[in-house]
Design an enzyme around this catalytic site. Structure first.
Site, PDB file in Angstrom:
ATOM      1  N   LYS A  73       0.812  -1.210   0.000  1.00  0.00           N
ATOM      2  CA  LYS A  73       0.000   0.000   0.000  1.00  0.00           C
ATOM      3  C   LYS A  73       0.849   1.265   0.000  1.00  0.00           C
ATOM      4  CE  LYS A  73      -4.116  -2.027   2.129  1.00  0.00           C
ATOM      5  NZ  LYS A  73      -5.058  -2.013   3.262  1.00  0.00           N
ATOM      6  N   LYS A 111      -7.471  -9.007  -9.743  1.00  0.00           N
ATOM      7  CA  LYS A 111      -8.596  -9.228  -8.846  1.00  0.00           C
ATOM      8  C   LYS A 111      -9.686  -8.191  -9.107  1.00  0.00           C
ATOM      9  CE  LYS A 111      -9.393 -10.165  -3.922  1.00  0.00           C
ATOM     10  NZ  LYS A 111      -8.771 -10.163  -2.578  1.00  0.00           N
ATOM     11  N   LYS A 123     -12.979  -2.296  -6.860  1.00  0.00           N
ATOM     12  CA  LYS A 123     -13.682  -1.037  -7.086  1.00  0.00           C
ATOM     13  C   LYS A 123     -12.749   0.031  -7.627  1.00  0.00           C
ATOM     14  CE  LYS A 123     -12.971   1.261  -2.675  1.00  0.00           C
ATOM     15  NZ  LYS A 123     -12.315   2.423  -3.323  1.00  0.00           N
TER      16      LYS A 123
END
Length: 332
Positions: free
Chosen positions: A111, A194, A197
């Protein structure tokens, strides 16, 4: 009764991957466990969030859980920031967890990326808050995906170290629940990625709020290859997009991929896709309709979250008091 805790970040746009990978399993666990389901909004702010959007997303994700079948009367549904014991126990765990443990967390590295020094401290100690989320209720089981197993192992380490350091048996050893084979749903546009959103194209995912026409259109336009469906899983494994669609069908129908192939082997996608679309609309259509109805009534959503938070706090408060007493913090 065994107690489950699980949380979902309120980042909006719940999609098919969220449903098959987590939410459907949460619904099914309600008959076997005492369940605590949380919109983890404190985790969400480890990266910057638009305040109004965060509030809207928290309500939307709550609506998704309720629409899918989570029962807030039988179980606890709330948002994390309403129960301060989460953050308070997280600070204690910041003082228990070791830097070396956190340095091994691969999700922080993913991240933070190349800008590690600009990442928030909250993002770095995120796993300690996750441990607190679970252990402030002495939860015994946590349903997790493969990408969260490392964080759950850290929570176990924190519980064991706390118990060892203070000579107590306060926290249970948490057991993971890895459920179902079809927990990893891939993008409809790229079988190597994957479903997410964050993908720029809305055609890459089926949102839980999509109506029947949108669901059918997205499946009709999903990327495939020109070959008919194969007979064996070995052949299917080499064809990412085909494998993804077969996996989605199998999960929605509660069947094995072998069963699906036995039914459709040799058939072209012009036959398989309409069957998949019909199944997806039948399964997801009612959830989307109920989700839209609930989202239109934010007062009801807020009442569910307030009630859940009060019940969650009633469970968490005595456990945190126990922790403070064991640690030696003077209170009262």
């Amino acid at each position: 009764m065994k107690r489950i805790f699980s949380g979902v970040q309120p980042t909006g746009n719940l999609h098919l991957g969220n449903y098959l990978g987590a939410i459907r399993n949460w619904v099914r666990l309600q008959d076997e466990f005492e369940c605590i389901y949380c919109m983890v909004d404190l985790h969400a702010i480890t990266v910057w969030q638009d305040p109004a959007q965060l509030r809207a997303n928290t309500r939307e994700v709550t609506a998704g859980l309720l629409a899918a079948g989570i029962d807030p009367a039988r179980h606890i549904v709330f948002n994390q920031s309403r129960v301060p014991q989460h953050a308070e126990l997280a600070w204690v765990f910041n003082c228990v967890a070791r830097l070396g443990w956190l340095n091994r967390m691969t999700q922080f590295k993913e991240k933070a990326g190349k800008h590690r020094e600009n990442a928030s401290a909250g993002l770095y100690v995120y796993p300690n808050l996750m441990a607190a989320d679970i252990l402030v209720y002495k939860a015994t089981h946590v349903p997790v995906g493969e990408d969260q197993k490392q964080h759950l192992e850290l929570a176990r380490d924190i519980a064991q170290k706390f118990n060892h350091d203070y000579g107590v048996e306060l926290f249970p050893i948490i057991e993971p629940l890895i459920m179902g084979a079809a927990t990893r749903v891939m993008s409809l546009r790229d079988g190597a990625r994957k479903m997410s959103k964050s993908e720029p194209s809305d055609m890459s995912r089926i949102n839980l709020t999509d109506d029947a026409d949108q669901i059918a259109q997205k499946i009709r336009k999903a990327k495939t290859d020109p070959e008919p469906l194969p007979e064996s899983l070995e052949e299917l494994a080499a064809r990412r997009e085909a494998a993804n669609l077969v996996g989605i069908y199998a999960a929605l129908a509660d069947e094995s991929a072998e069963t699906v192939l036995a039914r459709f082997a040799g058939q072209p996608f012009s036959v398989f896709k309409p069957a998949l679309a019909e199944l997806a609309v039948e399964t997801l259509g009612p959830i989307g309709a109920e989700m839209r109805r609930l989202t239109a009534d934010p007062g009801h959503i807020d009442a569910v979250l307030r009630d859940g938070a009060a019940r969650a706090s009633a469970l968490a408060a005595p456990i945190l008091a126990e922790v403070y007493d064991i640690v030696g913090l003077l209170r009262g």
